[in-house]
Design a protein around this motif. Structure first.
Motif, PDB file in Angstrom:
ATOM      1  N   PHE A 149       0.835  -1.200   0.000  1.00  0.00           N
ATOM      2  CA  PHE A 149       0.000   0.000   0.000  1.00  0.00           C
ATOM      3  C   PHE A 149       0.875   1.259   0.000  1.00  0.00           C
ATOM      4  O   PHE A 149       0.693   2.168  -0.811  1.00  0.00           O
ATOM      5  N   ILE A 150       1.847   1.301   0.903  1.00  0.00           N
ATOM      6  CA  ILE A 150       2.712   2.477   0.993  1.00  0.00           C
ATOM      7  C   ILE A 150       3.626   2.560  -0.222  1.00  0.00           C
ATOM      8  O   ILE A 150       3.892   3.656  -0.745  1.00  0.00           O
ATOM      9  N   ASP A 151       4.105   1.402  -0.718  1.00  0.00           N
ATOM     10  CA  ASP A 151       4.904   1.406  -1.950  1.00  0.00           C
ATOM     11  C   ASP A 151       4.117   2.003  -3.111  1.00  0.00           C
ATOM     12  O   ASP A 151       4.651   2.783  -3.911  1.00  0.00           O
ATOM     13  N   ALA A 152       2.840   1.611  -3.213  1.00  0.00           N
ATOM     14  CA  ALA A 152       1.996   2.126  -4.297  1.00  0.00           C
ATOM     15  C   ALA A 152       1.825   3.637  -4.183  1.00  0.00           C
ATOM     16  O   ALA A 152       1.846   4.358  -5.187  1.00  0.00           O
ATOM     17  N   VAL A 153       1.671   4.113  -2.957  1.00  0.00           N
ATOM     18  CA  VAL A 153       1.563   5.563  -2.746  1.00  0.00           C
ATOM     19  C   VAL A 153       2.844   6.258  -3.205  1.00  0.00           C
ATOM     20  O   VAL A 153       2.806   7.288  -3.886  1.00  0.00           O
ATOM     21  N   CYS A 154       3.999   5.684  -2.837  1.00  0.00           N
ATOM     22  CA  CYS A 154       5.284   6.296  -3.197  1.00  0.00           C
ATOM     23  C   CYS A 154       5.501   6.270  -4.707  1.00  0.00           C
ATOM     24  O   CYS A 154       5.987   7.254  -5.294  1.00  0.00           O
ATOM     25  N   GLU A 155       5.147   5.147  -5.355  1.00  0.00           N
ATOM     26  CA  GLU A 155       5.257   5.062  -6.811  1.00  0.00           C
ATOM     27  C   GLU A 155       4.356   6.096  -7.479  1.00  0.00           C
ATOM     28  O   GLU A 155       4.737   6.749  -8.453  1.00  0.00           O
ATOM     29  N   ARG A 156       3.164   6.226  -6.943  1.00  0.00           N
ATOM     30  CA  ARG A 156       2.206   7.197  -7.491  1.00  0.00           C
ATOM     31  C   ARG A 156       2.766   8.600  -7.454  1.00  0.00           C
ATOM     32  O   ARG A 156       2.727   9.343  -8.440  1.00  0.00           O
ATOM     33  N   GLU A 157       3.309   8.977  -6.289  1.00  0.00           N
ATOM     34  CA  GLU A 157       3.825  10.341  -6.143  1.00  0.00           C
ATOM     35  C   GLU A 157       5.034  10.573  -7.047  1.00  0.00           C
ATOM     36  O   GLU A 157       5.197  11.645  -7.613  1.00  0.00           O
ATOM     37  N   ALA A 158       5.897   9.541  -7.174  1.00  0.00           N
ATOM     38  CA  ALA A 158       7.096   9.692  -8.006  1.00  0.00           C
ATOM     39  C   ALA A 158       6.730   9.837  -9.487  1.00  0.00           C
ATOM     40  O   ALA A 158       7.425  10.530 -10.237  1.00  0.00           O
ATOM     41  N   LYS A 159       5.652   9.179  -9.910  1.00  0.00           N
ATOM     42  CA  LYS A 159       5.227   9.308 -11.304  1.00  0.00           C
ATOM     43  C   LYS A 159       4.654  10.695 -11.581  1.00  0.00           C
ATOM     44  O   LYS A 159       4.814  11.256 -12.662  1.00  0.00           O
ATOM     45  N   ILE A 160       3.961  11.242 -10.585  1.00  0.00           N
ATOM     46  CA  ILE A 160       3.364  12.573 -10.753  1.00  0.00           C
ATOM     47  C   ILE A 160       4.438  13.653 -10.670  1.00  0.00           C
ATOM     48  O   ILE A 160       4.439  14.629 -11.428  1.00  0.00           O
ATOM     49  N   HIS A 161       5.382  13.460  -9.755  1.00  0.00           N
ATOM     50  CA  HIS A 161       6.422  14.465  -9.509  1.00  0.00           C
ATOM     51  C   HIS A 161       7.775  13.825  -9.804  1.00  0.00           C
ATOM     52  O   HIS A 161       8.391  13.214  -8.941  1.00  0.00           O
ATOM     53  N   THR A 162       8.231  13.966 -11.023  1.00  0.00           N
ATOM     54  CA  THR A 162       9.398  13.222 -11.498  1.00  0.00           C
ATOM     55  C   THR A 162      10.710  13.675 -10.877  1.00  0.00           C
ATOM     56  O   THR A 162      11.737  13.033 -11.075  1.00  0.00           O
ATOM     57  N   SER A 163      10.690  14.759 -10.119  1.00  0.00           N
ATOM     58  CA  SER A 163      11.930  15.220  -9.496  1.00  0.00           C
ATOM     59  C   SER A 163      12.298  14.408  -8.259  1.00  0.00           C
ATOM     60  O   SER A 163      13.358  14.599  -7.678  1.00  0.00           O
ATOM     61  N   ILE A 164      11.447  13.489  -7.834  1.00  0.00           N
ATOM     62  CA  ILE A 164      11.719  12.674  -6.650  1.00  0.00           C
ATOM     63  C   ILE A 164      11.403  11.219  -6.965  1.00  0.00           C
ATOM     64  O   ILE A 164      10.435  10.915  -7.669  1.00  0.00           O
ATOM     65  N   ASP A 165      12.253  10.304  -6.501  1.00  0.00           N
ATOM     66  CA  ASP A 165      12.049   8.884  -6.784  1.00  0.00           C
ATOM     67  C   ASP A 165      11.242   8.240  -5.660  1.00  0.00           C
ATOM     68  O   ASP A 165      11.118   8.786  -4.568  1.00  0.00           O
ATOM     69  N   PRO A 166      10.706   7.025  -5.909  1.00  0.00           N
ATOM     70  CA  PRO A 166       9.856   6.381  -4.899  1.00  0.00           C
ATOM     71  C   PRO A 166      10.541   6.160  -3.557  1.00  0.00           C
ATOM     72  O   PRO A 166       9.916   6.320  -2.506  1.00  0.00           O
ATOM     73  N   SER A 167      11.831   5.779  -3.579  1.00  0.00           N
ATOM     74  CA  SER A 167      12.521   5.529  -2.309  1.00  0.00           C
ATOM     75  C   SER A 167      12.645   6.797  -1.487  1.00  0.00           C
ATOM     76  O   SER A 167      12.593   6.760  -0.249  1.00  0.00           O
ATOM     77  N   SER A 168      12.776   7.944  -2.148  1.00  0.00           N
ATOM     78  CA  SER A 168      12.858   9.220  -1.415  1.00  0.00           C
ATOM     79  C   SER A 168      11.512   9.590  -0.809  1.00  0.00           C
ATOM     80  O   SER A 168      11.441  10.139   0.293  1.00  0.00           O
ATOM     81  N   VAL A 169      10.427   9.281  -1.536  1.00  0.00           N
ATOM     82  CA  VAL A 169       9.092   9.512  -0.969  1.00  0.00           C
ATOM     83  C   VAL A 169       8.926   8.676   0.292  1.00  0.00           C
ATOM     84  O   VAL A 169       8.425   9.146   1.316  1.00  0.00           O
ATOM     85  N   ARG A 170       9.394   7.416   0.232  1.00  0.00           N
ATOM     86  CA  ARG A 170       9.309   6.529   1.399  1.00  0.00           C
ATOM     87  C   ARG A 170      10.121   7.104   2.556  1.00  0.00           C
ATOM     88  O   ARG A 170       9.707   7.038   3.721  1.00  0.00           O
ATOM     89  N   GLU A 171      11.288   7.677   2.237  1.00  0.00           N
ATOM     90  CA  GLU A 171      12.115   8.292   3.266  1.00  0.00           C
ATOM     91  C   GLU A 171      11.419   9.495   3.898  1.00  0.00           C
ATOM     92  O   GLU A 171      11.517   9.729   5.103  1.00  0.00           O
ATOM     93  N   VAL A 172      10.706  10.270   3.078  1.00  0.00           N
ATOM     94  CA  VAL A 172       9.949  11.416   3.606  1.00  0.00           C
ATOM     95  C   VAL A 172       8.933  10.926   4.636  1.00  0.00           C
ATOM     96  O   VAL A 172       8.808  11.488   5.736  1.00  0.00           O
ATOM     97  N   LEU A 173       8.209   9.855   4.280  1.00  0.00           N
ATOM     98  CA  LEU A 173       7.223   9.311   5.209  1.00  0.00           C
ATOM     99  C   LEU A 173       7.882   8.822   6.490  1.00  0.00           C
ATOM    100  O   LEU A 173       7.353   9.011   7.592  1.00  0.00           O
ATOM    101  N   ALA A 174       9.049   8.183   6.359  1.00  0.00           N
ATOM    102  CA  ALA A 174       9.759   7.682   7.539  1.00  0.00           C
ATOM    103  C   ALA A 174      10.147   8.836   8.463  1.00  0.00           C
ATOM    104  O   ALA A 174      10.003   8.744   9.691  1.00  0.00           O
ATOM    105  N   HIS A 175      10.646   9.935   7.890  1.00  0.00           N
ATOM    106  CA  HIS A 175      11.034  11.091   8.710  1.00  0.00           C
ATOM    107  C   HIS A 175       9.811  11.747   9.351  1.00  0.00           C
ATOM    108  O   HIS A 175       9.877  12.213  10.502  1.00  0.00           O
ATOM    109  N   LEU A 176       8.694  11.794   8.610  1.00  0.00           N
ATOM    110  CA  LEU A 176       7.470  12.362   9.187  1.00  0.00           C
ATOM    111  C   LEU A 176       6.964  11.489  10.337  1.00  0.00           C
ATOM    112  O   LEU A 176       6.476  12.002  11.352  1.00  0.00           O
TER     113      LEU A 176
END
Length: 755
Positions: A390-417
């Motif tokens: 579920f969280i991977d899908a969210v990260c992939e979704r965001e990375a596809k919409i915002h190409t300046s950030i990759d899925p693993s970085s989105v996951r890292e953002v969530l981890a820091h939050l």
């Protein structure tokens, strides 16, 4: 025609409203041969006359107006101004209005007369455009506009169920109701649906209704503060005095969402102090409920208080005066409701057996791209894998919409939050824009650009707390618990001892401890976890040490020596004493949700102690007197008696009934999700295995809808329908006294007596 009793109630309401409007007593009176339903003597020079009529007949209205006009003239001769009203059930016709206007008589429907007392139409229209509690679109912070899925709300026994319409009806009768449910189970959607139903009743002459989000009134200590604050938010500050008059007079039904959101839940201080803090936080709410002479619905989480007694005292609702003051939200949709929701938002996927069916999960799924959501729903993995996907899908979704950030970085953002949420005082966090931007920078090494800012503002695992605030929170406790546990695993793997110096205010709940325990076992991190635990004596972060010990206690293994670790002032969801011997570890002044003594491996020589701790639940002991000497002081909320299992084993119950109890125990009451078929083909409670009887029992449970069967790689999995948990518990408790149809049916499977 209305029934006489209904019409009498309507006449009483008009008299009450008139009393509020003119601040005088309204009473029926016969004047010059004419019966008026309400007469108010304003002064020696002014009088108000009100006639309530059910007939919508022009000739009848003409006759009434003629009588009233004659009486007005008589009063005028005596120097008294008579103001006359005719109140009809329905709207008067243009002809009626013209007749009344020519004779200086006011004519209106019940609805319009009510509006002259309080403009409820304006209030209702404004209120329906605002957020109801946490029923919000997580992306926009605006009200959740998805169709309401009809669900049932249960009483404390689990036997009686109610719809939102039933709740609305109870409120019109003046009942006061407490609706309990965990976050995301639909309490706020219930308040919205109930409000909508009651709005329609107002138009038919019912009471007014106010729906108030209690979190908007943190710190309010009086009823007037809450009412005034609420109406000011609606832009109706001029109606405050009239609203209070109507409330006290019994003309306002209250819907109050979130008694648990007007004060913090605090640990690390003694029980009586926590009770007094909660009671002080709810002072204004309690006064509001006590002043309300009509129905009240108030919602909140079930474990906010230390039991029902404290809840009743703090809220101001007494069970003595109400037949069923407490109702419970179902923890999840049933399969039919879940499928209806998916269909309503355009999904074609079926609902997998393992999917947590909490309403909020479906709201989040609706925000994910349809193809990605359907991919998640088609997976046959278990719960922990689901949340990862579920969280991977969210990260992939965001990375596809915002190409300046990759899925693993989105996951890292969530981890820091999630880590920042650990430091705060709200379970789901209150993350400011600065917090979110800093988490992005910590994850990527750079401040967010325009694309990054847009991604952060739309991240669907985060939701707006309210439309007016830029602050955000995680939308579901499952998500934050998954991330909390994942962060600990990452810290263990990286041997990050800095975590021992952090100060955590949010703890892992049972779900998070299960996640953590499974990961430690799966990735063979037991020794790494123990290394972190032993790293420092008296670390600043006792919470992480407590959670690691809690997770290790759930793993079947040899004894673990913690080398005299002392854990203080921590919150621990569960401590299982049967997984392995926990040596040389002590817990002092902690809050422990559950201590499980089943198959306990601890003995007097283990160097294990629990001192001055508050324990909500102990399982596996027969009585308080059975507590071992290494449990010292503190308080035990509930001790779940194990003698039930003993009396089942030693009873003369038929074999089939004992095997039914064994199957129920494994499917409904053992830790974890569904049970593989093979694990159920065993004896239980002293009864030998009988495959034919067990096959019949499983078929019966499935056909009656109590249990659901699914396939996983050719194996049958049996999953509990959680709405029947209380029913299964009742069978276990009542045994031979049970009249449940399941209990009676299994007698036909096997006539043998227990052995």
């Amino acid at each position: 025609m209305m029934p006489n009793s209904s019409w009498k109630k309507l006449e009483d309401k008009i008299r009450d409203l008139a009393s509020v409007m003119w601040n005088r007593t309204a009473a029926p009176e016969r004047i010059s041969g004419v019966n008026f339903d309400a007469v108010l003597k304003i002064s020696s020079e002014e009088i108000v006359l009100i006639e309530v009529t059910e007939e919508r007949n022009l000739a009848k209205i003409r006759e009434d107006i003629a009588k009233i006009r004659a009486i007005k003239i008589n009063y005028a001769v005596d120097g008294v101004f008579a103001k006359a009203f005719i109140v009809m059930r329905d709207e008067p016709t243009p002809g009626m209005m013209e007749l009344a206007r020519d004779s200086k008589v006011n004519i209106s429907s019940v609805e319009r007369f009510s509006q002259s007392v309080f403009d409820f139409d304006a209030y209702a229209n404004l209120r329906l455009t605002r957020v109801f509690g946490s029923a919000i679109n997580p992306a926009t912070g605006k009200p959740d506009e998805h169709d309401y899925i009809p669900v049932r709300y249960m009483d404390d026994t689990g036997r009686r169920q109610y719809s939102a319409g039933d709740i609305a009806e109870k409120l019109t009768r003046g009942e006061k109701i407490i609706l309990l449910g965990d976050y995301g189970t639909g309490k706020s959607r219930c308040t919205k649906e109930t409000f909508s139903l009651l709005v329609n009743k107002v138009k038919m002459g019912g009471k007014f209704v106010f729906s108030i989000n209690l979190r908007d009134h943190w710190g309010a200590t009086t009823a007037i503060e809450i009412i005034a604050g609420h109406l000011k938010r609606m832009g109706l500050s001029g109606s405050i005095d009239r609203a209070m008059q109507l409330l006290v007079a019994g003309h306002v039904v209250l819907i109050l969402d979130g008694f648990d959101e007007v004060g913090s839940q605090i640990f690390g201080i003694n029980q009586s102090r926590r009770n007094s803090i909660r009671k002080a936080a709810l002072q204004g709410v309690r006064e509001l409920i006590e002043q309300c002479a009509a129905g009240v619905l108030i919602t909140g989480r079930p474990h906010y208080f230390n039991g029902n007694k404290e809840m009743y005292e703090c809220i101001g609702i007494s069970p003595k005066n109400n037949y069923e003051p407490c109702l419970q939200c179902a923890t999840e949709f049933d399969v039919s409701q879940a499928e209806t929701y998916l269909k309503n938002v355009g999904f074609e996927a079926t609902v997998p057996q393992w999917l947590p069916r909490k309403p909020l999960i479906f709201l989040v799924l609706a925000e994910i791209k349809k193809s990605e959501a359907e991919k998640i729903l088609s997976s046959q993995s278990g719960e922990i894998s689901f949340w990862g996907q579920f969280i991977d899908a969210v990260c992939e979704r965001e990375a596809k919409i915002h190409t300046s950030i990759d899925p693993s970085s989105v996951r890292e953002v969530l981890a820091h939050l999630a880590r920042r949420t650990r430091w705060g005082d709200r379970e789901l966090g209150r993350l400011t824009p600065k917090d979110v931007n800093q988490a992005y920078e910590d994850a990527t090494g750079a401040a967010p650009d325009d694309s990054g800012q847009l991604m952060l503002s739309r991240l669907c695992t985060l939701g707006r707390i309210e439309p007016e605030s830029p602050d955000r929170q995680f939308v579901d406790p499952y998500i934050i618990q998954f991330l909390f546990a994942e962060n600990i695993v990452n810290d263990i793997s990286a041997r990050n001892t800095d975590v021992l110096s952090e100060r955590w205010r949010q703890a892992l709940k049972s779900t998070g401890v299960d996640f953590l325990s499974q990961w430690i076992d799966l990735y063979s991190l037991v020794s790494d976890a123990i290394s972190i635990i032993k790293r420092e004596t008296g670390p600043t972060n006792s919470q992480v040490v407590a959670e690691l010990v809690s997770a290790l206690s759930l793993i079947e293994m040899e004894g673990v020596d913690f080398s005299d670790v002392e854990i203080k002032d921590a919150e621990i969801a569960v401590l299982a004493l049967g997984g392995g011997e926990l040596k040389n570890v002590s817990f002092k002044n902690c809050y422990i949700g559950r201590v499980a003594f089943e198959a306990c491996k601890i003995n007097d020589e283990s160097g294990f102690s629990i001192e001055d701790c508050e324990i909500d639940l102990i399982t596996g002991l027969s009585a308080h007197g059975g507590l071992p000497k290494w449990v010292v002081g503190g308080r035990v909320g509930l001790l779940q008696n194990v003698s039930n299992a003993a009396r089942i084993k030693s009873s003369n119950l038929p074999a089939a009934q004992k095997l039914l109890l064994s199957v129920i125990q494994k499917i409904f009451f053992q830790r974890g999700g569904g049970r593989e078929e093979g694990s159920l083909y065993k004896g239980g409670f002293g009864q030998q295995f009988d495959r034919k009887v067990i096959d019949n029992i499983l078929s019966l449970l499935v056909s009656d809808g109590v249990v659901e069967r699914s396939k996983d790689g050719g194996r049958s999995i049996y999953n509990p329908r959680r709405e029947y948990t209380s029913r299964m518990r009742a069978i276990k408790d009542q045994l031979s006294l049970s009249k449940d149809p399941l209990w009676q049916k299994v007698l036909t499977f096997d006539g043998r007596k227990s052995q």
